[in-house]
Design a protein around this motif. Structure first.
Motif, mmCIF file in Angstrom:
data_model
loop_
_atom_site.group_PDB
_atom_site.id
_atom_site.type_symbol
_atom_site.label_atom_id
_atom_site.label_comp_id
_atom_site.label_asym_id
_atom_site.label_seq_id
_atom_site.Cartn_x
_atom_site.Cartn_y
_atom_site.Cartn_z
ATOM 1 N N UNK A 144 -3.503 10.258 -3.876
ATOM 2 C CA UNK A 144 -3.223 9.113 -4.743
ATOM 3 C C UNK A 144 -2.981 7.894 -3.862
ATOM 4 N N UNK A 145 -3.554 6.764 -4.231
ATOM 5 C CA UNK A 145 -3.418 5.513 -3.480
ATOM 6 C C UNK A 145 -3.145 4.375 -4.453
ATOM 7 N N UNK A 146 -2.026 3.682 -4.232
ATOM 8 C CA UNK A 146 -1.696 2.492 -5.014
ATOM 9 C C UNK A 146 -1.787 1.271 -4.112
ATOM 10 N N UNK A 147 -2.505 0.249 -4.573
ATOM 11 C CA UNK A 147 -2.661 -1.003 -3.839
ATOM 12 C C UNK A 147 -2.208 -2.133 -4.736
ATOM 13 N N UNK A 148 -1.274 -2.957 -4.238
ATOM 14 C CA UNK A 148 -0.712 -4.048 -5.034
ATOM 15 C C UNK A 148 -0.784 -5.352 -4.238
ATOM 16 N N UNK A 149 -1.830 -6.145 -4.426
ATOM 17 C CA UNK A 149 -1.937 -7.432 -3.725
ATOM 18 C C UNK A 149 -1.310 -8.557 -4.544
ATOM 19 N N UNK A 150 -0.785 -9.538 -3.853
ATOM 20 C CA UNK A 150 -0.246 -10.714 -4.556
ATOM 21 C C UNK A 150 -1.292 -11.801 -4.723
ATOM 22 N N UNK A 151 -2.382 -11.710 -3.954
ATOM 23 C CA UNK A 151 -3.423 -12.734 -4.051
ATOM 24 C C UNK A 151 -4.714 -12.205 -3.467
ATOM 25 N N UNK A 210 0.859 -1.182 0.000
ATOM 26 C CA UNK A 210 0.000 0.000 0.000
ATOM 27 C C UNK A 210 0.894 1.230 0.000
ATOM 28 N N UNK A 211 0.620 2.162 -0.907
ATOM 29 C CA UNK A 211 1.348 3.431 -0.936
ATOM 30 C C UNK A 211 0.338 4.546 -1.201
ATOM 31 N N UNK A 212 0.387 5.597 -0.386
ATOM 32 C CA UNK A 212 -0.516 6.714 -0.627
ATOM 33 C C UNK A 212 0.185 8.037 -0.379
ATOM 34 N N UNK A 213 -0.335 9.088 -1.027
ATOM 35 C CA UNK A 213 0.235 10.420 -0.913
ATOM 36 C C UNK A 213 -0.881 11.451 -0.929
ATOM 37 N N UNK A 214 -0.814 12.409 0.008
ATOM 38 C CA UNK A 214 -1.800 13.486 0.084
ATOM 39 C C UNK A 214 -1.065 14.813 0.000
ATOM 40 N N UNK A 215 -1.494 15.678 -0.924
ATOM 41 C CA UNK A 215 -0.891 16.999 -1.084
ATOM 42 C C UNK A 215 -1.931 18.044 -0.726
ATOM 43 N N UNK A 216 -1.762 18.701 0.423
ATOM 44 C CA UNK A 216 -2.751 19.675 0.872
ATOM 45 C C UNK A 216 -2.784 20.907 -0.017
ATOM 46 N N UNK A 217 -1.637 21.312 -0.561
ATOM 47 C CA UNK A 217 -1.588 22.520 -1.389
ATOM 48 C C UNK A 217 -2.379 22.349 -2.687
ATOM 49 N N UNK A 218 -2.210 21.206 -3.341
ATOM 50 C CA UNK A 218 -2.923 20.969 -4.600
ATOM 51 C C UNK A 218 -4.225 20.215 -4.398
ATOM 52 N N UNK A 230 -6.043 -7.668 -8.259
ATOM 53 C CA UNK A 230 -4.847 -7.141 -8.896
ATOM 54 C C UNK A 230 -4.521 -5.735 -8.441
ATOM 55 N N UNK A 231 -3.456 -5.169 -9.027
ATOM 56 C CA UNK A 231 -2.950 -3.857 -8.628
ATOM 57 C C UNK A 231 -3.732 -2.744 -9.301
ATOM 58 N N UNK A 232 -4.010 -1.674 -8.532
ATOM 59 C CA UNK A 232 -4.725 -0.517 -9.061
ATOM 60 C C UNK A 232 -4.234 0.742 -8.360
ATOM 61 N N UNK A 233 -4.399 1.874 -9.044
ATOM 62 C CA UNK A 233 -4.092 3.177 -8.476
ATOM 63 C C UNK A 233 -5.335 4.050 -8.521
ATOM 64 N N UNK A 234 -5.663 4.638 -7.388
ATOM 65 C CA UNK A 234 -6.860 5.458 -7.201
ATOM 66 C C UNK A 234 -6.405 6.898 -6.947
ATOM 67 N N UNK A 235 -7.203 7.871 -7.399
ATOM 68 C CA UNK A 235 -6.809 9.263 -7.175
ATOM 69 C C UNK A 235 -8.014 10.185 -7.232
ATOM 70 N N UNK A 236 -7.931 11.290 -6.473
ATOM 71 C CA UNK A 236 -8.836 12.417 -6.667
ATOM 72 C C UNK A 236 -8.011 13.697 -6.626
#
Length: 709
Positions: A635-642, A623-631, A696-702
């Motif tokens: 963004x959230x990336x989730x990569x499961x193996x099963x 799991x990797x996520x990033x939040x930018x308060x200024x902009x 599977x792996x996906x990336x989510x964003x707003x």
């Protein structure tokens, strides 16, 4: 400003700098990091020689008038056998004293005492080596958990020392779980919590095995006592599953040890030895395949009481009945995290007997009630009865014990449904659990205080830390009660150094100090009730203090003013931040055995970004996520193996247009553009957008003001 569609096209990359924070337990030899001299410096010129492998020896001299002490800092708290290479020792014995904390280092050690040692002299904090001519490698009699060493001579004399080091006896786990975030303190708390847990691994042999299976299985214990306490191991296991895939079999072996020593009435001793006491004719071969015997048809009468300690009669008859419930809860957790049905199935009779014992001692409301304690009842059949802390009294209906029993009933229900294929029994157990929960709140929830009471028999009516944190963790509180309990913990019991155990300074039923275990309970309990911000605040206070004042591991307990009495010790694996950070900041939890189903619901709190990986039976869930308060982007990336899971995208209080893998999937009010590959139909859930059936792996964003810009 990039759109959500653009942001979601590229997965967030992993920041590999987390590797710099890992304290590797697999280093076989722990060498000195620094060496200094106290007293007469003439007695030990060039002390840095001990920090140079294969360098010239250090000559340590003392006289009747002048003493010299050499202080070695290993740079980390470590567990193993002390090794001192000497060319000779003349005049007086060479003394090596051990300490975890620098300010407690003295010629007699740091004053730590252990109660249940099963290694050779494990409680010794001093090694004495007699004078000798000629070279030798001198080894401590037992394992030492130490960071600071004080070397001196017990009188006038001279020692020529080639090296001083510790040979690690810790299992070299694979660090295939990790955590990293925008907060350096939280990062250190995670990785040093992991190191603290690693120090508790132990084998019946001192040699490292080539594989986890073998005649001398590895287990998880308390570092000093070298025995397995179920209350410790429940939290150790929750942390371990996130640290390393090796913890799946370390926990398995430890759970099996209790299955072997179940008492005839279905209860467990409060502790079990890591040593196998099996067939006296074949002491090293107690049974296939690796030393375990499962009492499917009843406990082994020769092993029923287990083994707690030698020459400490008080504890041969001691028990902590909540630990019987903890074992069942931990067994259910193990199946959830590992999916190891083949291991758990033969232990189902053990779990059923344990629950039957606990329910045989419930009152008319279905609540477990403790009646006996020899300190108040001289005719009691047990020497000691406690709820989780052996130093405190337990009597009446206890909040934490019944919260754990609630979780054990639900856990056994899951095992009956998933393994035994018996949904009817599962439903009955779930019904009994709900009845217990309702009775527990009716009996021990204090509406005026907004908190749980310790137990029914405590005359002070103490709203203790364990009562409230435990019920938060095990899910007995509805959302409003949970909110009030968290507020109580954060105001009435809060200190700059963590949460106090008791409201009072002199309550015999609960000591007034700060317990590492309660901090771990509260941090995880807050996460499970939606307060990750409060959990991070607690971790920063609790771990911040330990890191400022300690040897780089979790502590067992400390005073309410942050001080440590002499003899206080560190290296306690149940004082861990790992479960709270994994379940909260990363939001990872299995929802079906072996991560066949899972849920990722990160709680961002006040962080800018975070990443991590939780080991799973098929590999790992990243799991990797990033939040930018200024902009105003996320963004959230989730990569499961099963497995197939659900991902909850935090909306942070606003309507958002959410894109997945470059395609808009939510316009702020409803699903758009159909269901994508490996994606289910999204739905709102509180302040999050849930995407079910993730494969599977996906990336989510707003991005932006709610229009996706």
């Amino acid at each position: 400003m990039p759109t959500a569609e653009e942001l979601s096209r590229t997965p967030l990359p992993e920041d590999h700098s987390w590797r710099e924070l890992v304290v590797l337990p697999g280093i076989p030899l722990i060498e000195p990091a620094t060496v200094t001299v106290e007293g007469d410096p003439v007695g030990a010129p060039d002390p840095d020689r001990l920090a140079v492998p294969d360098g010239p020896p250090l000559v340590l001299r003392t006289t009747e008038r002048h003493g010299t002490r050499v202080v070695v800092d290993l740079g980390q708290l470590a567990m193993g056998h002390l090794e001192v290479r000497v060319e000779r020792i003349s005049g007086a014995p060479l003394r090596v004293a051990h300490a975890q904390f620098r300010d407690q280092l003295a010629p007699e050690g740091d004053g730590i005492e252990a109660f249940f040692g099963t290694d050779a002299a494990p409680w010794s904090r001093v090694d004495l080596f007699d004078p000798r001519e000629g070279p030798a490698t001198l080894v401590s009699e037992g394992k030492r958990e130490t960071r600071y060493l004080l070397l001196t001579l017990d009188g006038p004399g001279e020692a020529v020392i080639g090296h001083v080091r510790l040979r690690s006896t810790v299992y070299p786990v694979t660090r295939d779980g990790h955590f990293l975030s925008s907060d350096p303190l939280l990062n250190r708390a995670w990785h040093l919590s992991a190191h603290t847990g690693d120090l508790a691994s132990v084998s019946e042999d001192s040699d490292l095995p080539g594989a986890p299976e073998g005649p001398s299985p590895w287990m998880l214990t308390t570092p000093f006592d070298r025995v397995i306490f179920m209350g410790d191991m429940h939290m150790q296991a929750l942390a371990g599953y996130q640290q390393s895939s090796d913890y799946r079999w370390l926990v398995r072996n430890s759970l099996m040890r209790f299955g072997w020593v179940q008492n005839p009435d279905g209860s467990f001793p409060m502790a079990a030895s890591h040593l196998v006491h099996g067939d006296p004719e074949h002491p090293n071969e107690p049974g296939p395949p690796n030393g375990w015997r499962v009492p499917e048809n009843g406990p082994d009468p020769d092993q029923a009481l287990g083994f707690v300690g030698e020459d400490i009669s008080l504890f041969h008859d001691a028990t902590i009945h909540s630990f019987t419930a903890f074992w069942v809860a931990a067994l259910a957790d193990h199946h959830l995290y590992t999916g190891d049905t083949g291991f758990v199935r033969p232990l189902l009779p053990v779990a059923r007997r344990a629950v039957a014992f606990l329910e045989s001692r419930t009152d008319a409301d279905g609540l477990f009630r403790e009646e006996q304690d020899r300190r108040t009842d001289p005719d009691a059949s047990l020497a000691l009865v406690a709820n989780w802390s052996p130093l405190d009294l337990a009597a009446g209906v206890d909040s934490l014990t019944n919260a754990v029993l609630y979780d054990a009933l639900k856990g056994l229900a899951a095992l009956e449904r998933d393994i035994a294929g018996d949904p009817d029994t599962a439903r009955r157990l779930e019904g009994r659990a709900e009845h217990l929960r309702e009775a527990l709140l009716a009996r021990l929830w204090d509406e005026q205080a907004g908190a749980m009471v310790l137990n029914t028999d405590d005359p002070t009516g103490d709203h203790s830390g364990d009562a409230n944190a435990g019920n938060l963790v095990f899910g007995t509180l509805d959302p409003e009660r949970a909110r009030r309990a968290m507020d109580f913990l954060g105001t009435k019991l809060a200190t700059p150094y963590g949460t106090r155990s008791s409201e009072f300074e002199d309550n015999a039923y609960r000591a007034s100090d700060i317990q590492g275990y309660i901090q771990a309970l509260e941090a995880l309990g807050r996460v499970r009730n939606g307060d990750t911000r409060g959990s991070l605040d607690l971790i920063r206070r609790w771990w911040g203090h330990m890191l400022d004042e300690g040897p780089g591991t979790g502590w067992f307990a400390w005073e309410n003013d942050g001080s440590r009495p002499r003899g206080a010790f560190a290296g306690t694996p149940w004082t861990t931040a790992v479960p709270a950070l994994g379940e909260g900041v990363l939001g990872v939890r299995p929802t079906a055995p072996g991560f066949g189903n899972w849920r990722v619901a990160p709680q961002v709190a006040d962080l800018e970004w975070a990443q991590g990986r939780v080991p799973t039976p098929g590999g790992g869930l990243a799991v990797r996520w990033s939040k930018d308060a200024d902009s105003d982007t996320f963004v959230l990336t989730v990569e499961p193996s099963e497995g197939v899971g659900e991902v909850v995208v935090p909306l942070l209080g606003r309507s958002r247009r959410v894109s997945v893998d470059g395609v808009l999937r939510w316009d702020g009010e409803r699903s758009v553009n159909g269901v994508g590959a490996g994606l289910g139909e999204p739905r709102l859930e509180g302040d999050g957008l849930v995407f079910p059936r993730i494969d599977g792996a996906h990336t989510f964003a707003w991005s932006g003001d709610g229009r996706g810009q």
